[in-house]
Design an enzyme around this catalytic site. Structure first.
Site, PDB file in Angstrom:
ATOM      1  N   CYS A  24     -15.573  53.923  15.860  1.00 16.57           N
ATOM      2  CA  CYS A  24     -15.360  53.198  17.124  1.00 16.57           C
ATOM      3  C   CYS A  24     -15.656  51.709  16.999  1.00 16.57           C
ATOM      4  O   CYS A  24     -15.138  50.909  17.777  1.00 16.57           O
ATOM      5  CB  CYS A  24     -16.179  53.813  18.246  1.00 16.57           C
ATOM      6  SG  CYS A  24     -17.958  53.852  17.931  1.00 16.57           S
TER       7      CYS A  24
ATOM      8  N   GLU B 147     -20.111  55.919  26.393  1.00 19.71           N
ATOM      9  CA  GLU B 147     -19.924  55.189  25.136  1.00 19.71           C
ATOM     10  C   GLU B 147     -18.457  55.314  24.766  1.00 19.71           C
ATOM     11  O   GLU B 147     -18.008  56.361  24.291  1.00 19.71           O
ATOM     12  CB  GLU B 147     -20.829  55.768  24.045  1.00 19.71           C
ATOM     13  CG  GLU B 147     -22.312  55.642  24.328  1.00 19.71           C
ATOM     14  CD  GLU B 147     -22.799  54.212  24.351  1.00 19.71           C
ATOM     15  OE1 GLU B 147     -22.103  53.328  23.810  1.00 19.71           O
ATOM     16  OE2 GLU B 147     -23.886  53.962  24.898  1.00 19.71           O
TER      17      GLU B 147
END
Length: 456
Positions: A244, A210
């Site tokens: 993010c 990720e």
């Protein structure tokens, strides 16, 4: 204190005992995790505040609340998820019963980042436990207070052969990566993701990465500018932009730029007051290195709003930058902070070219009332997840898989997708004795033409 090799050995032995495979056992561990989150809630909130002065509401909503929501979903659905899934048979396999079974990988290594240090350590743990694995968590050294609480609390509620937390610097992460785990789940930067991928390759270990990237936010001339401004300002101000999936840069139609910029300015002022430094609702930058990196971007454009900073407090105000200079670093690197560069466009073709010229982003956002424009952007641009007429909010739905594509990540998780990520899908074909067609056995003379008729 056990070294990495001894810890993994104990976890593998515990997994081999079969203790983790019972659904009742998994449910009990998930309920235990939920209970510890309740009992130690204030300790977690205080630790995150010590690490970067994150407001309590943000910590609960983005760290603890989403974990409760995830656990509730898994507890509700787990008995269904573990059931074998029937699959169709073919003419060649007739007669047979075909199905798949989800089995745990074994011992999982979870490497978590600093920006959401509770959620991004424990969200994958939920999936790992639900699938029947043991887990070692390596939290970030950049949030030492939160990492210490994770270590202490999880150590109190779980035995280390099931769930363990390993604090430490890069050397600790490297020691863990050198071990032969059965699965690796990493959240962090693409740079470190490549190191993790290389380490996994040595043992042929499956993994999920990720990562991040520059998530574009597009506003066309049809958008509701007032709501767009408030939602974008919220997404950029959340955790001081250290998210993010925060809108990284803004692509706005030139005809509505002035109105949108004014709306963004007013929204930031409404959220954090005339001086965000004094706001109890605005977080700080995690450390000096990130602070200095972000400050270096301030020269890459004209400051329309904000631009204040205080090194002693690791504070940078919400900042809007226009007239971005050619080749500016702020447009090449993921910002991961409260700076929002704004670029105008005339035609959607320009937007598509800009987005496609960069590595595939983790997220993309489009504000528009034009369904054709919406469809075109979603069709032509590749990205991990996104939202139409909002930002960040897609992460609130555990039914939506979360993950990147290409440079922004490999694999996904959340809800059922977490269970699938941490499970190997085993395929089974069960044949019966009551019919045994001799056609498949030698000698083959005269059979090829019939095979071709069946298979063509």
């Amino acid at each position: 204190m056990m070294d990495a090799a001894e810890l993994l050995k104990r976890q593998k032995e515990y997994f081999a005992s079969g203790a983790t495979k019972s659904v009742d056992f998994r449910i009990h561990q998930l309920k235990t995790l939920k209970e510890l989150l309740k009992e130690h809630e204030q300790e977690f909130v205080d630790a995150v505040y010590q690490d970067f002065k994150k407001p309590e509401l943000e910590t609960y909503a983005t760290e603890l609340g989403v974990l409760h929501d995830e656990i509730n979903l898994v507890l509700k659905k787990l008995n269904k998820w573990v059931m074998p899934r029937k699959k169709k048979q073919t003419l060649i396999s007739f007669p047979s019963y075909n199905y798949t079974v989800a089995e745990p990988y074994g011992s999982v290594l979870i490497i978590a980042p600093w920006n959401y240090p509770i959620q991004l350590a424990l969200m994958p743990l939920i999936g790992a436990i639900a699938a029947g694995n043991t887990a070692v968590i390596k939290p970030s050294e950049l949030t030492p207070n939160t990492s210490a609480v994770l270590n202490r609390v999880l150590g109190k509620w779980f035995k280390p052969e099931l769930v363990a937390v390993e604090e430490g610097e890069v050397e600790k992460a490297n020691a863990l990566l050198s071990q032969n785990f059965d699965y690796i789940f990493f959240t962090g930067s693409p740079r470190v993701g490549k190191i993790v991928m290389e380490a996994a390759a040595k043992h042929l270990t499956p993994f999920t990465l990720e990562l991040g990237g520059k998530s574009p936010c597009i506003v066309d001339e049809t958008a509701d500018l007032e709501k767009a401004a408030r939602r974008i300002a919220w997404g950029k101000g959340l955790n001081a932009g250290q998210t993010c999936v925060a809108p990284d840069y803004l692509l706005v139609h030139e005809s509505v730029q002035d109105e949108l910029l004014q709306g963004l300015k007013e929204a930031f002022q409404e959220f954090y007051g005339d001086d965000p430094f004094k706001s109890p609702d605005y977080a700080r930058i995690v450390n000096k290195d990130h602070f200095e990196r972000l400050c270096s971007y301030l020269k890459d454009g004209q400051i329309y709003y904000g631009g204040q900073f205080d090194e002693s407090e690791l504070y940078i105000s919400p900042t809007i930058l226009t007239d971005i200079s050619e080749g500016a670093k702020i447009m090449e690197e993921e910002i991961f902070g409260p700076l929002l560069p704004v670029i105008t466009f005339k035609e959607m073709d320009e937007v598509i070219r800009t987005v496609k010229s960069k590595p595939k982003p983790l997220s993309l956002y489009i504000f528009t009332k034009n369904s054709a424009t919406e469809g075109r952007v979603i069709e032509e641009c590749s990205f991990g997840s996104g939202a139409v007429n909002d930002v960040v909010i897609q992460l609130s739905n555990p039914h939506l898989p979360f993950g990147g594509v290409g440079q922004s990540g490999i694999g996904s998780y959340r809800g059922k997708h977490s269970f699938d990520t941490f499970s190997h899908t085993k395929s089974i074909m069960k044949k019966y004795f009551w019919l045994d067609i001799p056609f498949r056995y030698p000698p083959y003379k005269g059979k090829l033409k019939w095979i071709k008729r069946v298979l063509k």
